[in-house]
Design a protein around this motif. Structure first.
Motif, PDB file in Angstrom:
ATOM      1  N   ASP A   1      -6.214   3.741 -14.007  1.00 27.53           N
ATOM      2  CA  ASP A   1      -5.172   4.630 -13.498  1.00 27.53           C
ATOM      3  C   ASP A   1      -5.251   4.832 -11.987  1.00 27.53           C
ATOM      4  O   ASP A   1      -4.316   5.382 -11.389  1.00 27.53           O
ATOM      5  N   VAL A   2      -6.351   4.435 -11.370  1.00 25.95           N
ATOM      6  CA  VAL A   2      -6.458   4.563  -9.905  1.00 25.95           C
ATOM      7  C   VAL A   2      -6.680   3.199  -9.252  1.00 25.95           C
ATOM      8  O   VAL A   2      -7.224   3.102  -8.161  1.00 25.95           O
ATOM      9  N   SER A   3      -6.245   2.156  -9.946  1.00 22.52           N
ATOM     10  CA  SER A   3      -6.314   0.831  -9.327  1.00 22.52           C
ATOM     11  C   SER A   3      -5.184   0.712  -8.309  1.00 22.52           C
ATOM     12  O   SER A   3      -4.089   1.236  -8.523  1.00 22.52           O
ATOM     13  N   PRO A   4      -5.419   0.037  -7.184  1.00 23.27           N
ATOM     14  CA  PRO A   4      -4.422  -0.035  -6.110  1.00 23.27           C
ATOM     15  C   PRO A   4      -3.354  -1.099  -6.345  1.00 23.27           C
ATOM     16  O   PRO A   4      -3.158  -1.998  -5.520  1.00 23.27           O
ATOM     17  N   ASP A   5      -2.643  -1.010  -7.478  1.00 22.37           N
ATOM     18  CA  ASP A   5      -1.614  -1.997  -7.776  1.00 22.37           C
ATOM     19  C   ASP A   5      -0.387  -1.810  -6.881  1.00 22.37           C
ATOM     20  O   ASP A   5       0.130  -2.764  -6.309  1.00 22.37           O
ATOM     21  N   ILE A   6       0.081  -0.579  -6.780  1.00 23.67           N
ATOM     22  CA  ILE A   6       1.228  -0.239  -5.940  1.00 23.67           C
ATOM     23  C   ILE A   6       0.848   0.843  -4.946  1.00 23.67           C
ATOM     24  O   ILE A   6       1.129   0.756  -3.750  1.00 23.67           O
TER      25      ILE A   6
ATOM     26  N   GLY B   1      -2.545   7.935   2.958  1.00 21.48           N
ATOM     27  CA  GLY B   1      -1.671   6.989   3.647  1.00 21.48           C
ATOM     28  C   GLY B   1      -1.687   7.102   5.152  1.00 21.48           C
ATOM     29  O   GLY B   1      -1.099   6.246   5.830  1.00 21.48           O
ATOM     30  N   ARG B   2      -2.381   8.089   5.704  1.00 21.70           N
ATOM     31  CA  ARG B   2      -2.359   8.302   7.164  1.00 21.70           C
ATOM     32  C   ARG B   2      -2.893   7.096   7.935  1.00 21.70           C
ATOM     33  O   ARG B   2      -2.256   6.677   8.928  1.00 21.70           O
ATOM     34  N   PRO B   3      -4.023   6.504   7.555  1.00 25.03           N
ATOM     35  CA  PRO B   3      -4.503   5.332   8.305  1.00 25.03           C
ATOM     36  C   PRO B   3      -3.503   4.186   8.318  1.00 25.03           C
ATOM     37  O   PRO B   3      -3.392   3.464   9.317  1.00 25.03           O
ATOM     38  N   LEU B   4      -2.761   4.022   7.231  1.00 25.97           N
ATOM     39  CA  LEU B   4      -1.761   2.956   7.189  1.00 25.97           C
ATOM     40  C   LEU B   4      -0.590   3.270   8.122  1.00 25.97           C
ATOM     41  O   LEU B   4      -0.044   2.371   8.760  1.00 25.97           O
TER      42      LEU B   4
ATOM     43  N   GLN C   1      -3.190  -4.647   1.099  1.00 28.88           N
ATOM     44  CA  GLN C   1      -2.372  -5.714   1.665  1.00 28.88           C
ATOM     45  C   GLN C   1      -1.055  -5.769   0.904  1.00 28.88           C
ATOM     46  O   GLN C   1      -0.938  -5.291  -0.214  1.00 28.88           O
ATOM     47  N   GLY C   2      -0.052  -6.372   1.503  1.00 26.78           N
ATOM     48  CA  GLY C   2       1.207  -6.589   0.821  1.00 26.78           C
ATOM     49  C   GLY C   2       1.914  -5.294   0.457  1.00 26.78           C
ATOM     50  O   GLY C   2       1.994  -4.349   1.241  1.00 26.78           O
ATOM     51  N   ILE C   3       2.409  -5.245  -0.800  1.00 27.40           N
ATOM     52  CA  ILE C   3       3.201  -4.096  -1.249  1.00 27.40           C
ATOM     53  C   ILE C   3       2.422  -2.792  -1.203  1.00 27.40           C
ATOM     54  O   ILE C   3       2.941  -1.776  -0.714  1.00 27.40           O
ATOM     55  N   PRO C   4       1.155  -2.732  -1.692  1.00 27.59           N
ATOM     56  CA  PRO C   4       0.417  -1.462  -1.605  1.00 27.59           C
ATOM     57  C   PRO C   4       0.264  -0.957  -0.170  1.00 27.59           C
ATOM     58  O   PRO C   4       0.314   0.251   0.067  1.00 27.59           O
ATOM     59  N   ARG C   5       0.096  -1.864   0.774  1.00 29.64           N
ATOM     60  CA  ARG C   5      -0.044  -1.441   2.172  1.00 29.64           C
ATOM     61  C   ARG C   5       1.280  -0.899   2.710  1.00 29.64           C
ATOM     62  O   ARG C   5       1.301   0.108   3.414  1.00 29.64           O
TER      63      ARG C   5
ATOM     64  N   VAL D   1      -2.200   3.625  -3.347  1.00 30.67           N
ATOM     65  CA  VAL D   1      -3.624   3.660  -3.028  1.00 30.67           C
ATOM     66  C   VAL D   1      -4.120   5.084  -3.204  1.00 30.67           C
ATOM     67  O   VAL D   1      -3.412   6.044  -2.891  1.00 30.67           O
ATOM     68  N   TRP D   2      -5.354   5.220  -3.688  1.00 30.39           N
ATOM     69  CA  TRP D   2      -5.851   6.535  -4.069  1.00 30.39           C
ATOM     70  C   TRP D   2      -7.077   6.972  -3.276  1.00 30.39           C
ATOM     71  O   TRP D   2      -7.604   8.051  -3.499  1.00 30.39           O
ATOM     72  N   SER D   3      -7.585   6.136  -2.374  1.00 24.96           N
ATOM     73  CA  SER D   3      -8.754   6.498  -1.577  1.00 24.96           C
ATOM     74  C   SER D   3      -8.669   5.813  -0.221  1.00 24.96           C
ATOM     75  O   SER D   3      -7.896   4.859  -0.035  1.00 24.96           O
ATOM     76  N   GLN D   4      -9.466   6.301   0.729  1.00 26.95           N
ATOM     77  CA  GLN D   4      -9.504   5.689   2.058  1.00 26.95           C
ATOM     78  C   GLN D   4      -9.984   4.240   1.966  1.00 26.95           C
ATOM     79  O   GLN D   4      -9.510   3.365   2.706  1.00 26.95           O
ATOM     80  N   ARG D   5     -10.918   3.979   1.048  1.00 26.32           N
ATOM     81  CA  ARG D   5     -11.426   2.618   0.877  1.00 26.32           C
ATOM     82  C   ARG D   5     -10.297   1.687   0.445  1.00 26.32           C
ATOM     83  O   ARG D   5     -10.132   0.586   0.981  1.00 26.32           O
ATOM     84  N   GLN D   6      -9.503   2.133  -0.544  1.00 22.56           N
ATOM     85  CA  GLN D   6      -8.395   1.314  -1.011  1.00 22.56           C
ATOM     86  C   GLN D   6      -7.349   1.129   0.078  1.00 22.56           C
ATOM     87  O   GLN D   6      -6.788   0.045   0.236  1.00 22.56           O
ATOM     88  N   ALA D   7      -7.084   2.187   0.854  1.00 25.36           N
ATOM     89  CA  ALA D   7      -6.109   2.088   1.941  1.00 25.36           C
ATOM     90  C   ALA D   7      -6.560   1.072   2.985  1.00 25.36           C
ATOM     91  O   ALA D   7      -5.760   0.298   3.513  1.00 25.36           O
ATOM     92  N   GLY D   8      -7.862   1.062   3.269  1.00 25.32           N
ATOM     93  CA  GLY D   8      -8.386   0.136   4.268  1.00 25.32           C
ATOM     94  C   GLY D   8      -8.299  -1.310   3.836  1.00 25.32           C
ATOM     95  O   GLY D   8      -8.227  -2.210   4.686  1.00 25.32           O
ATOM     96  N   ARG D   9      -8.312  -1.549   2.539  1.00 26.21           N
ATOM     97  CA  ARG D   9      -8.267  -2.920   2.020  1.00 26.21           C
ATOM     98  C   ARG D   9      -6.868  -3.343   1.589  1.00 26.21           C
ATOM     99  O   ARG D   9      -6.662  -4.498   1.209  1.00 26.21           O
TER     100      ARG D   9
END
Length: 362
Positions: free
Chosen positions: A154-159, A355-358, A171-175, A161-169
């Motif tokens: 439920d917290v996989s970054p498919d679309i 989403g702030r870092p993005l 790409q594409g649609i999630p970014r 992002v749920w953490s700073q780590r996921q936001a940093g990684r």
């Protein structure tokens, strides 16, 4: 607890020992897991795990009547734009069917696996158009490791992002979406009904689906009746509007029930050592609101107690909440509950912050 954070070590109620073990700081002599054993003893003494057949007979009977009434209204209204009111009612009925499927999957209704599975296939596959087996597999993994990056689907970054780590990684649609995911969350929920159906059909090819032929047959039957009935009664334009409104509101309803439960609560990373009780309590949020919220959320507003005792019948969760909150206070374990609107504000604030870092182009 209202502020989102990532746990990379132990909870505040723990101390890290030199040998790497994590035990409650308030009682060094307790073995890992014994805190939950004590809570379980208190809950069993209150007879809260007993099946409630009368409750579920009445509840499921009301849902069945609502479904039948919605179908009767649809046939009576005919080719009219007034069918949009029927679409709103049917969206609510679909939401209640999803909640019924959830309770069946957790064996809250029946003690026997076969009865639970049969009920789940009827409610989910046939009436809702969602694979019971696919959803149960996914939801079981969520319960085992709530809000755990890499383990909780439920917290996989498919679309999103749920953490700073996921936001940093990302790409594409999630970014791209992650930049403004807090603003896009509810619009995206309008597609959740279609997403559930799409993933259900895709899961038929997965080795984890035990009965692909049966599940596939029930899914096809659902959509033949659903789309066939809508297009047989309504002109194409009205039919498309009916489907879009009904499925869109169903997705929003479902998302509004599940999003407050964990979104914005602490995320767990690999290496986090928490016992069962703390892992479930710290990552979950309860929603206050009385009988109306209980009905609308199907008891999932008592998310902490549901995660601690997944097979507990819905009507027992209120009493379990009192016992659990008091016990957590004794242990010094953070226990978070808030109102419905406040829970959504916390979840949206978390998504905006992630989403702030993005947005800053990092």
């Amino acid at each position: 607890m209202a502020n989102p954070m990532v746990l990379t070590g132990t909870s505040p109620a723990h101390e890290q020992r030199n040998d790497g073990d994590s035990r409650p700081a308030d009682s060094e002599s307790r073995q890992k897991g014994s805190d939950f054993a004590e809570l379980s003893r208190r809950v069993n003494e209150a007879d809260l795990l007993r099946r409630r057949p009368l409750y579920y007979t009445v509840r499921f009977g009301i849902v069945a009547l609502a479904l039948g009434g919605s179908i009767a209204a649809f046939l009576a209204v005919g080719d009219s734009w007034a069918q949009l009111f029927v679409a709103v009612a049917l969206a609510a009925v679909f939401g209640q069917l999803a909640l019924a499927s959830h309770d069946l999957a957790h064996r809250q209704v029946f003690s026997r696996r076969r009865a639970s599975e049969t009920g789940g296939l009827i409610a989910a596959n046939l009436l809702l158009g969602m694979s019971y087996g696919w959803w149960m597999n996914k939801h079981t993994r969520h319960h085992a490791n709530p809000n755990h990056e890499g383990k909780d689907p439920d917290v996989s970054p498919d679309i999103l992002v749920w953490s700073q780590r996921q936001a940093g990684r990302a790409q594409g649609i999630p970014r791209f979406i992650g930049k403004y995911q807090a603003l896009l969350f509810f619009p995206l929920l309008t597609l959740e009904g279609f997403n559930l159906s799409f993933n259900s059909f895709r899961a038929l090819r997965s080795p984890t689906t035990k009965r692909p032929v049966l599940e596939g047959t029930l899914l096809v039957t659902h959509f033949v009746v659903y789309f066939g009935g809508v297009f047989a009664v309504l002109s194409p334009g009205k039919a498309l509007a009916f489907i879009a409104l009904q499925q869109g509101l169903f997705g929003i309803y479902l998302g509004s029930v599940f999003a407050p439960n964990h979104k914005g609560m602490p995320m767990l990373e690999e290496g986090t050592r928490l016992d069962f009780l703390r892992r479930q309590v710290i990552t979950s949020r309860n929603v206050r609101g009385g009988a109306l919220i209980d009905v609308m959320m199907g008891g999932l507003n008592y998310q902490i107690e549901h995660h601690l005792f997944p097979s507990m019948p819905t009507p027992a969760l209120g009493r379990a909440q009192e016992i659990t909150e008091r016990y957590c206070a004794e242990l010094g374990v953070p226990y978070h509950q808030t109102g419905l609107l406040a829970s959504h504000r916390e979840a949206m604030r978390h998504m905006w912050d992630i989403g702030r870092p993005l947005r800053q182009g990092r």
